[in-house]
Design a protein around this motif. Structure first.
Motif, PDB file in Angstrom:
ATOM      1  N   SER A   8      95.600 -16.451  -9.961  1.00  0.00           N
ATOM      2  CA  SER A   8      95.159 -15.997  -8.636  1.00  0.00           C
ATOM      3  C   SER A   8      95.659 -16.720  -7.461  1.00  0.00           C
ATOM      4  O   SER A   8      95.920 -16.091  -6.669  1.00  0.00           O
ATOM      5  N   ILE A  12      97.795 -15.386  -4.566  1.00  0.00           N
ATOM      6  CA  ILE A  12      97.585 -15.428  -3.164  1.00  0.00           C
ATOM      7  C   ILE A  12      98.901 -15.907  -2.639  1.00  0.00           C
ATOM      8  O   ILE A  12      99.209 -15.345  -1.313  1.00  0.00           O
ATOM      9  N   ALA A  13      99.517 -17.001  -3.048  1.00  0.00           N
ATOM     10  CA  ALA A  13     100.832 -17.438  -2.398  1.00  0.00           C
ATOM     11  C   ALA A  13     101.945 -16.356  -2.383  1.00  0.00           C
ATOM     12  O   ALA A  13     102.425 -16.297  -1.242  1.00  0.00           O
ATOM     13  N   ASP A  16     100.430 -13.617   0.333  1.00  0.00           N
ATOM     14  CA  ASP A  16     100.450 -14.402   1.619  1.00  0.00           C
ATOM     15  C   ASP A  16     102.167 -14.515   2.413  1.00  0.00           C
ATOM     16  O   ASP A  16     102.206 -14.062   3.320  1.00  0.00           O
ATOM     17  N   ARG A  77      88.528  -7.692   8.832  1.00  0.00           N
ATOM     18  CA  ARG A  77      87.219  -7.482   8.271  1.00  0.00           C
ATOM     19  C   ARG A  77      86.648  -6.025   8.090  1.00  0.00           C
ATOM     20  O   ARG A  77      85.920  -5.631   7.541  1.00  0.00           O
ATOM     21  N   PHE A 103      91.977  -8.487  -0.276  1.00  0.00           N
ATOM     22  CA  PHE A 103      92.961  -9.884   0.325  1.00  0.00           C
ATOM     23  C   PHE A 103      92.848  -9.963   1.714  1.00  0.00           C
ATOM     24  O   PHE A 103      93.254  -8.829   2.429  1.00  0.00           O
ATOM     25  N   PRO A 104      92.733 -10.982   2.396  1.00  0.00           N
ATOM     26  CA  PRO A 104      92.768 -12.165   1.674  1.00  0.00           C
ATOM     27  C   PRO A 104      91.449 -12.448   0.876  1.00  0.00           C
ATOM     28  O   PRO A 104      90.103 -12.069   1.519  1.00  0.00           O
ATOM     29  N   ASP A 105      91.586 -13.113  -0.111  1.00  0.00           N
ATOM     30  CA  ASP A 105      90.351 -13.350  -0.920  1.00  0.00           C
ATOM     31  C   ASP A 105      90.749 -14.413  -2.119  1.00  0.00           C
ATOM     32  O   ASP A 105      91.879 -14.452  -2.361  1.00  0.00           O
ATOM     33  N   LEU A 106      89.667 -15.022  -2.409  1.00  0.00           N
ATOM     34  CA  LEU A 106      90.114 -16.265  -3.503  1.00  0.00           C
ATOM     35  C   LEU A 106      90.510 -15.359  -4.630  1.00  0.00           C
ATOM     36  O   LEU A 106      91.222 -16.131  -5.523  1.00  0.00           O
ATOM     37  N   ARG A 126      83.480  -6.170   3.037  1.00  0.00           N
ATOM     38  CA  ARG A 126      82.302  -6.873   2.479  1.00  0.00           C
ATOM     39  C   ARG A 126      81.471  -5.574   1.752  1.00  0.00           C
ATOM     40  O   ARG A 126      80.819  -5.991   0.634  1.00  0.00           O
TER      41      ARG A 126
ATOM     42  N   TYR B 200      89.311 -20.292   1.585  1.00  0.00           N
ATOM     43  CA  TYR B 200      90.652 -19.569   1.271  1.00  0.00           C
ATOM     44  C   TYR B 200      91.689 -20.109   1.885  1.00  0.00           C
ATOM     45  O   TYR B 200      92.856 -20.248   1.141  1.00  0.00           O
ATOM     46  N   LEU B 203      92.803 -22.889  -0.409  1.00  0.00           N
ATOM     47  CA  LEU B 203      93.445 -22.585  -1.524  1.00  0.00           C
ATOM     48  C   LEU B 203      94.892 -21.923  -1.372  1.00  0.00           C
ATOM     49  O   LEU B 203      95.921 -22.128  -1.913  1.00  0.00           O
ATOM     50  N   SER B 207      98.309 -22.894  -2.776  1.00  0.00           N
ATOM     51  CA  SER B 207      98.884 -22.037  -3.622  1.00  0.00           C
ATOM     52  C   SER B 207     100.262 -21.902  -3.202  1.00  0.00           C
ATOM     53  O   SER B 207     101.430 -21.822  -3.851  1.00  0.00           O
ATOM     54  N   GLN B 208     100.419 -21.840  -1.775  1.00  0.00           N
ATOM     55  CA  GLN B 208     101.656 -21.734  -1.081  1.00  0.00           C
ATOM     56  C   GLN B 208     102.747 -22.964  -1.579  1.00  0.00           C
ATOM     57  O   GLN B 208     103.921 -22.629  -1.850  1.00  0.00           O
ATOM     58  N   GLU B 524      93.264 -22.403 -10.160  1.00  0.00           N
ATOM     59  CA  GLU B 524      92.347 -21.111 -10.098  1.00  0.00           C
ATOM     60  C   GLU B 524      91.163 -21.628 -10.975  1.00  0.00           C
ATOM     61  O   GLU B 524      89.864 -20.799 -10.140  1.00  0.00           O
TER      62      GLU B 524
END
Lengths: 173, 728
Positions: A8, A12-13, A16, A77, A103-106, A126, B200, B203, B207-208, B524
């Motif tokens: 995950s 995310i990276a 992003d 949002r 996304f963005p989300d953990l 949400r 977030y 993280l 992560s980046q 993670e």
């Protein structure tokens, strides 16, 4: 078909970087292509809609009904859902799905929502979990992560490079 | 025929607010005026009616145990008693309400015409049925409180909206809306979202960073020939085994002890193996270097080559020195020739010197002769030989000899002497040079011989002379061949070690990528653990709960506001015509002669509330403007009175009276006259009770009501007695 599935945090990276590089709109188009490719890898016949709504239709060979998918990436949002988009997926002969990338989300993931229960307008991201979801017959999130990792560099290069890379992978059907 | 309504007959008050001692006021059938300067108890008397009927006061201050807003603090028994008698045709109802100081509850008792007494909650119900309106409606229909008017005169829209809500009987709904606190919920949601965003972001940032690192490591791995698909722990273990095998084989071939390194099981152990193998490679190289004869062979070669060079140099120097001597002899002649030329020159110089001496003698004689002649110019004979001479001729002769032949001869002799001397000096320098060259040649030869002797100590077989060079060249060639052989062996070992080293490099490159993936998985897992058991889960649950609460509150607020909006529209629509008419009569504006109130919704603190726009129009040209921006305070007071009177005239209830508490605030004379006219118009159907401190209004009211139609009381107040009343 899934080979290497990134975690995950790596997902995310990668997302992003794509969002930063392409901006919200370009990011949405890339996600749409990658999501369609996930279906393609799982032996779906995928037809991209040239007029844009729904984003694509995925049908298994020999089957009549597949999924009419409208892809949404809600980086804010609120998620804007137009009446035209909802109507397009509902009017098709396939099961209407609004696929929303959380996304963005953990834990970046896809929510495949049954479009029958949705109303047009601004939806709080949400609140999306409360809607009826559609079960896809393969692990969409794992496949998406694998596709994301594999085609990330091409996606970062250009839209053409991504298309080329996606189409260079031999179709399973 | 309209049903007769309840009218105020009289009121008895004791211990209520500003009234201490018992006070009775009888109200006239038509109009009653309660006149007094400010602070004499007018509002207390009118408030007593309100309190007696409903048990509460609209603008009551917050009460506590030390601040009783109802009971007069100086009342001897600490009790408020208000007894109000209402009449409707032949019916009479006596309503009595009491309250002890510091108590919240009141005692209500209603006595009917028939003497029936109703008390407690039954009395409340009875009274509600009797009056036919609620406490809120009482303000809209019967009691124009000065505070209701004051709110409309304030510039702030919020206060004006509240005042209008109050006039429309919507203040309870507004209070409900005000009590719905959506903003704290929204803020709490924002706060949680902020926390989630921060988690977030952390993280995402980590992560980046990991991704950038992984990308760099991946490039390194690809650069050492690894494939991205094979960057796994298993592939790493295979590489580690390859490296271990390589170092073991090398050690065996080179007679060294193989390092004891176990196979790796984890990603971190891959790095351990890589480090240990690297150490082993370094040790192997050190050992090989220590055991190697490369340095000895190389040193020998260097020594022989140095010796060869030194010898060649010395021989060259000696040869050059000898050649220099030879060249000098050829250029300057042999030593014998030099000695012969030197003797010749010395003889010549001696000869010249003697000639010079003789020549100098002659010169002296000539000089002496000339001196004699000069001393004796008349000399006729030579003093030496007595020969006859002529002095002047002789002198000239002598002088000619002296400056001619004698001088020329002298100069020639001096030149010859110098030439001989120079020649001798030159020969001396040549001899010195030759001597110096010979010495240098001897030194060079001596040095060469010394070097040969030294070399012979290292190379005993080294011959002296030209053979030495060949001998040394043969030695150099032999040393070179030996060195090449040693180097070849060394390179071979290095290649073996390089192969192992490269395997370790690949292992390390692979380990870095696999480690990055492991770190990513760890990150993670950490987040997952937090989201399952920790704060993230709690935050999500709290967020869902708050979002649900927010939706509920918004739904409630929408529902309440929906009612408020409908009721506001109803009130405005029902009273629109009468309000506009009262405005025209009261305000009597020369241009803006029409009034219109519109209700809108406006978001305040996340909740929609009624917002009112009061516009005035001109009948002549239809031009409109906002009342608050164009009308004076007095005219706005007229607007407030118009709204109140308009509403009171359309509401249905059982009260046949209206009460106006100090309605002339800010009004000028013409407005007061208009107000008196309007109120007198009400007298036909209603009992009108007005309290005022305004003598001008009092005069207008008496005039318009008619003296026989109005009952007037004057109030006075003292600290001890409280308010007292006297009929005027």
């Amino acid at each position: 078909m899934t080979t290497y599935t990134p975690t995950s945090s790596r997902c995310i990276a990668l997302l992003d970087a794509l969002l930063e590089d392409h901006g919200p709109q370009g990011f949405g188009r890339v996600m749409q292509k990658l999501l369609a490719h996930c279906f393609r890898r799982h032996e779906y016949w995928v037809m991209n809609n040239p007029i844009g709504v729904p984003d694509f239709v995925a049908v298994r060979p020999g089957k009549v009904q597949g999924y009419a998918v409208e892809v949404k990436t809600a980086t804010g949002r609120k998620l804007q859902l137009k009446e035209r988009e909802l109507k397009a997926v509902r009017m098709s002969d396939h099961y209407p799905v609004v696929a929303v990338l959380i996304f963005p989300d953990l834990n970046p993931r896809w929510l495949c929502i049954d479009a029958h229960g949705l109303q047009p307008g601004a939806l709080d991201t949400r609140s999306l979990v409360r809607y009826q979801r559609v079960t896809i017959d393969f692990d969409l999130d794992s496949e998406f992560r694998a596709v994301l990792a594999e085609f990330h560099e091409a996606a970062m290069t250009s839209s053409y490079a991504l298309d080329h890379a996606l189409h260079s992978e031999a179709p399973t059907v | 025929m309209a049903e007769e309504k309840l009218r105020l007959h009289h009121i008895e008050i004791e211990g209520f607010r500003g009234v201490n001692r018992a006070l009775r006021l009888d109200f006239g059938d038509r109009g009653s005026l309660i006149c007094a300067p400010n602070g004499q108890g007018k509002t207390s008397v009118l408030g007593a009616i309100e309190w007696c009927l409903f048990g509460e006061l609209a603008y009551q201050m917050k009460e506590n145990t030390t601040n009783d807003e109802v009971v007069n603090m100086h009342h001897p028994t600490g009790e408020s008693v208000v007894r109000l008698t209402l009449r409707r045709e032949s019916e009479e109802f006596v309503i009595e309400r009491t309250r002890r100081v510091g108590r919240r509850e009141t005692t209500l008792r209603v006595t009917t015409t028939q003497g029936e007494v109703v008390e407690g909650s039954d009395a409340d119900s009875f009274l509600f049925r009797l009056l036919g309106l609620t406490f809120d409606d009482f303000y809209r229909a019967s009691f124009l409180h000065q505070e209701s008017v004051r709110g409309l005169l304030v510039d702030e829209p919020r206060v004006r909206n509240e005042a209008l809500d109050r006039l429309f009987g919507l203040d309870k709904l507004r209070d409900i809306l005000a009590s719905i606190q959506i903003r704290p919920v929204t803020e709490a949601i924002d706060d949680i979202r902020g926390k989630q965003t921060r988690v977030y972001d952390k993280l995402s940032g980590a992560s980046q960073q990991l991704e950038v690192q992984r990308h760099r490591h991946l490039q390194e791995a690809l650069a050492v020939g690894l494939s991205e698909r094979n960057l796994t722990l298993d592939a790493g273990r295979a590489l580690a085994r390859e490296a271990l095998q390589g170092i073991s084989d090398f050690s065996a071939r080179n007679g060294m002890a193989a390092p004891e390194i176990s196979d790796p099981e984890t990603v971190d152990e891959l790095e351990r193996v890589a480090r240990r193998v690297k150490d082993a490679i370094r040790e192997s190289r050190l050992n090989a270097a220590n055991q190697s004869t490369v340095s000895a062979a190389s040193g020998r070669l260097v020594d022989v080559e140095a010796m060869q060079g030194t010898l060649q140099g010395a021989a060259t120097v000696a040869a050059l020195a000898a050649a220099a001597v030879e060249r000098h002899i050829q250029a300057s002649g042999s030593d014998e020739e030099l000695r012969q030329r030197k003797a010749e020159l010395a003889s010549k110089r001696e000869e010249v010197r003697r000639a010079i001496g003789a020549q100098e003698m002659t010169t002296r004689l000539l000089g002496d002769a000339m001196s004699l002649v000069r001393e004796d110019p008349g000399m006729k004979s030579c003093p030496v030989c007595n020969q006859e001479v002529v002095a002047s001729t002789l002198f000239d002769l002598l002088e000619t000899r002296m400056s001619g032949v004698q001088r020329t001869e002298h100069e020639r002799l001096i030149f010859d002497l110098e030439r001989a001397t120079n020649g001798l000096d030159s020969l001396g320098r040549v001899e010195k040079e030759r001597s110096s060259l010979r010495e240098a040649s001897a030194r060079a030869q001596s040095e060469y011989e010394r070097i040969v002797q030294d070399a012979q100590r290292t190379l005993p077989g080294l011959p002296v002379g030209s053979e030495a060079s060949d001998f040394l060249q043969a030695e150099v060639n032999a040393a070179r061949i030996e060195l090449e052989q040693i180097k070849a062996a060394y390179l071979n070992r290095e290649q073996e070690l390089d192969a192992v080293d490269q395997a370790v490099d690949r292992l390390r490159a692979l380990q870095k990528v696999v480690k990055d993936d492991e770190d990513s998985a760890g990150l993670e897992a950490k987040v997952s653990a937090q989201s399952q058991d920790g704060e993230e889960n709690v935050l999500s649950e709290e967020l869902n709960r708050l979002a649900s609460l927010q939706e509920s509150l918004e739904a409630i607020a929408r529902a309440v506001q929906g009612v408020a909006r409908i009721r506001a529209h109803e009130a405005i629509d029902s009273s629109r015509a009468t309000t506009a008419e009262y405005y025209r009569l009261l305000c009597n504006h020369p241009y803006f002669d029409r009034l219109r109130i519109d209700a809108q919704e406006k978001m305040l603190a996340g909740i929609a509330k009624n917002s009112y726009v009061i516009r005035v129009f001109s009948s002549s040209d239809g031009k409109a403007t906002l009342a608050s921006s164009r009308l004076s305070t007095a005219q706005m007071n007229c607007v407030a009175l118009s709204i109140y009177l308009g509403l009171s005239s359309v509401l249905t209830h059982n009260l046949g009276f209206v009460i106006l508490d100090d309605p002339s605030q800010n009004l000028d004379t013409s407005h007061k006259a208009s107000l008196a006219g309007v109120l007198s118009g009400l007298l036909s159907g209603l009992q009108v009770i007005v309290s005022t401190q305004d003598l001008e209004l009092e005069g207008f009211l008496k005039e318009r009501f008619g003296k026989d139609q109005v009952t007037t009381y004057r109030l006075a107040w003292t600290a001890k007695e409280g308010t007292s009343a006297s009929a005027a």
